[in-house]
Design an enzyme around this catalytic site. Sequence first.
Site, PDB file in Angstrom:
ATOM      1  N   HIS A   1      37.750  34.315  45.497  1.00 37.87           N
ATOM      2  CA  HIS A   1      37.010  35.398  45.901  1.00 37.87           C
ATOM      3  C   HIS A   1      35.582  34.856  46.554  1.00 37.87           C
ATOM      4  CE1 HIS A   1      39.541  37.846  43.076  1.00 37.87           C
ATOM      5  NE2 HIS A   1      40.220  37.933  44.437  1.00 37.87           N
TER       6      HIS A   1
ATOM      7  N   TYR B   1      41.846  44.387  33.341  1.00 36.93           N
ATOM      8  CA  TYR B   1      42.915  45.346  33.799  1.00 36.93           C
ATOM      9  C   TYR B   1      44.160  44.648  33.933  1.00 36.93           C
ATOM     10  CZ  TYR B   1      40.156  43.875  37.843  1.00 36.93           C
ATOM     11  OH  TYR B   1      39.516  43.307  38.337  1.00 36.93           O
TER      12      TYR B   1
ATOM     13  N   ASN C   1      43.774  36.336  45.105  1.00 30.97           N
ATOM     14  CA  ASN C   1      44.324  36.442  43.756  1.00 30.97           C
ATOM     15  C   ASN C   1      45.219  37.409  43.355  1.00 30.97           C
ATOM     16  OD1 ASN C   1      44.410  35.059  41.354  1.00 30.97           O
ATOM     17  ND2 ASN C   1      42.552  36.066  40.332  1.00 30.97           N
TER      18      ASN C   1
ATOM     19  N   HIS D   1      35.750  32.777  38.537  1.00 29.77           N
ATOM     20  CA  HIS D   1      35.217  34.048  39.353  1.00 29.77           C
ATOM     21  C   HIS D   1      34.140  34.619  38.641  1.00 29.77           C
ATOM     22  CE1 HIS D   1      39.515  35.387  40.733  1.00 29.77           C
ATOM     23  NE2 HIS D   1      39.807  34.277  40.061  1.00 29.77           N
TER      24      HIS D   1
ATOM     25  N   ARG E   1      35.378  39.548  50.069  1.00 29.36           N
ATOM     26  CA  ARG E   1      36.112  39.059  49.206  1.00 29.36           C
ATOM     27  C   ARG E   1      37.415  38.232  49.557  1.00 29.36           C
ATOM     28  NH1 ARG E   1      37.911  40.896  43.547  1.00 29.36           N
ATOM     29  NH2 ARG E   1      40.033  40.852  43.611  1.00 29.36           N
TER      30      ARG E   1
ATOM     31  N   ARG F   1      32.988  36.270  47.974  1.00 39.88           N
ATOM     32  CA  ARG F   1      31.677  36.665  47.414  1.00 39.88           C
ATOM     33  C   ARG F   1      31.115  36.433  46.239  1.00 39.88           C
ATOM     34  NH1 ARG F   1      32.957  43.221  47.156  1.00 39.88           N
ATOM     35  NH2 ARG F   1      34.312  43.392  45.374  1.00 39.88           N
ATOM     36  N   GLU F   2      31.962  35.786  45.283  1.00 40.91           N
ATOM     37  CA  GLU F   2      31.493  35.324  43.861  1.00 40.91           C
ATOM     38  C   GLU F   2      30.962  34.065  44.075  1.00 40.91           C
ATOM     39  OE1 GLU F   2      35.371  35.874  42.095  1.00 40.91           O
ATOM     40  OE2 GLU F   2      35.596  38.051  42.567  1.00 40.91           O
TER      41      GLU F   2
ATOM     42  N   GLU G   1      35.810  34.643  34.156  1.00 43.41           N
ATOM     43  CA  GLU G   1      34.596  35.462  34.929  1.00 43.41           C
ATOM     44  C   GLU G   1      33.119  35.045  34.497  1.00 43.41           C
ATOM     45  OE1 GLU G   1      35.058  37.600  37.272  1.00 43.41           O
ATOM     46  OE2 GLU G   1      37.214  38.348  36.861  1.00 43.41           O
TER      47      GLU G   1
HETATM   48 ZN   LIG Z   1      37.163  37.267  41.392  1.00 43.85          ZN
END
Ligand SMILES: [Zn+2]
Length: 416
Positions: A181, A355, A251, A303, A236, A183-184, A378
């Site tokens: 992703h 989630y 993802n 992430h 993203r 923007r991470e 994360e």
């Molecule tokens: Zn991510």
Amino acid sequence: MMRVSTLALVVLTIFVLARGSEIRYDGYKVVRVVPQKYEHLLALKALQGQTGHDKVDFWLAPRQVGVPVDMSMSPEVFQRLYASFSLWGIFPTVIIDDVQKLIDAQKHVNYDVEADFDYSQYHTLSEIEAWMKNITDTYTDKASLFEITKSYEARTINGIKISTSTSPDPRPAFWMEGGIHSREWISPATVIYMTGQMLDNYEALKDFVDSYDWYILPVFNVDGYVRTWNGDRMWRKTMSVHGICTGVDPNRNWDFHWNESGASSDPCSNTYAGPSAFSEIEVKEVANKIASIANLKGFIDFHSFYQYWMSPWGYTTELPKDFKDLDEGGKTACDALEAVHGTKFEHGSIANIIYVASGSSADWTYGKQDIKYSYGVELRDTGEHGYLLPADQIIPSGEETLQAVIALAKFITNNP
Ligand SMILES: [Zn+2]
């Protein structure tokens, strides 16, 4: 005819604007609400369903009652939504008052390409590529570049292989990737820091580095990453075009329980699963590369944000057969991480801890490739800066995550 060409021009203009111009976030806010009851959660999920059309960007998606939901939006949308939130009886807290200010603060100025690579800064793709070439040229006895594919926009996706062991093949192997992703940013920066340490600080880390062949992909989603530097900091997805919208969530695009739930069929959504599994060249070819490596024992997809060390499954809240070992490995990693700077991570299965999300990387590596120790992690923080983590946290993040990986690698060796 005239009508058609005017329409075509309008569409073309929108297309060029969407892809070419710099999007700014002056005055944009990140707002946190905590759903107090099930109805709140449903209302927030309904709002999330409109994302992409209504200009509310969910940084933390609605999960459970009592668990925070973070949303970025323009001041106008904020005003409008504040009224709705109040009607529902939920009261938002502004976490970030001006998103653009944090964006500006993240970018380095006047980076000197001749100087040594600065691990305490975020870097453009070309700076990262130069570093990858440099470090593999410096340590030719330990490291080499491997090419995966060309991206949708024809950029080369490269990884670094570190192999120091003299034991015979097949050696146990470990895959780590960042930046799926785009923007991470803390994800590639942390992976880059760890890779630098494994080579520059090899003597001190010898047992750890020697224990596996390492396949490291610092920037997975190269096209998206370039766009975050040069167009839209909050991008993203990939950059493939689908009607009037751009990008697939890389993802949600893996070929395992693809697009069952926790993914969108709407090309304008930030969690668009794509027209088919592995529709994205980047995802398909990374998967092919992973499948070609014998003896992969560990897989981590980095992430940000919210500080979670997560294992399969993502597509269901049911737990996989190896969950006990997987979660014990996660706990081992979290404990080692916390010991460095006191940063607390939680561990658990993806679907239970955040989630349900189907078509994710770790589900595929675990479910299709039998890589028992597959994780999605994360990184920092828990929302204070979210995706816009200040550069002065790169090295602390790198230090603590490296200790987590060291502890996990040892755990995997001892618990095959
Ligand atoms: Zn991510």
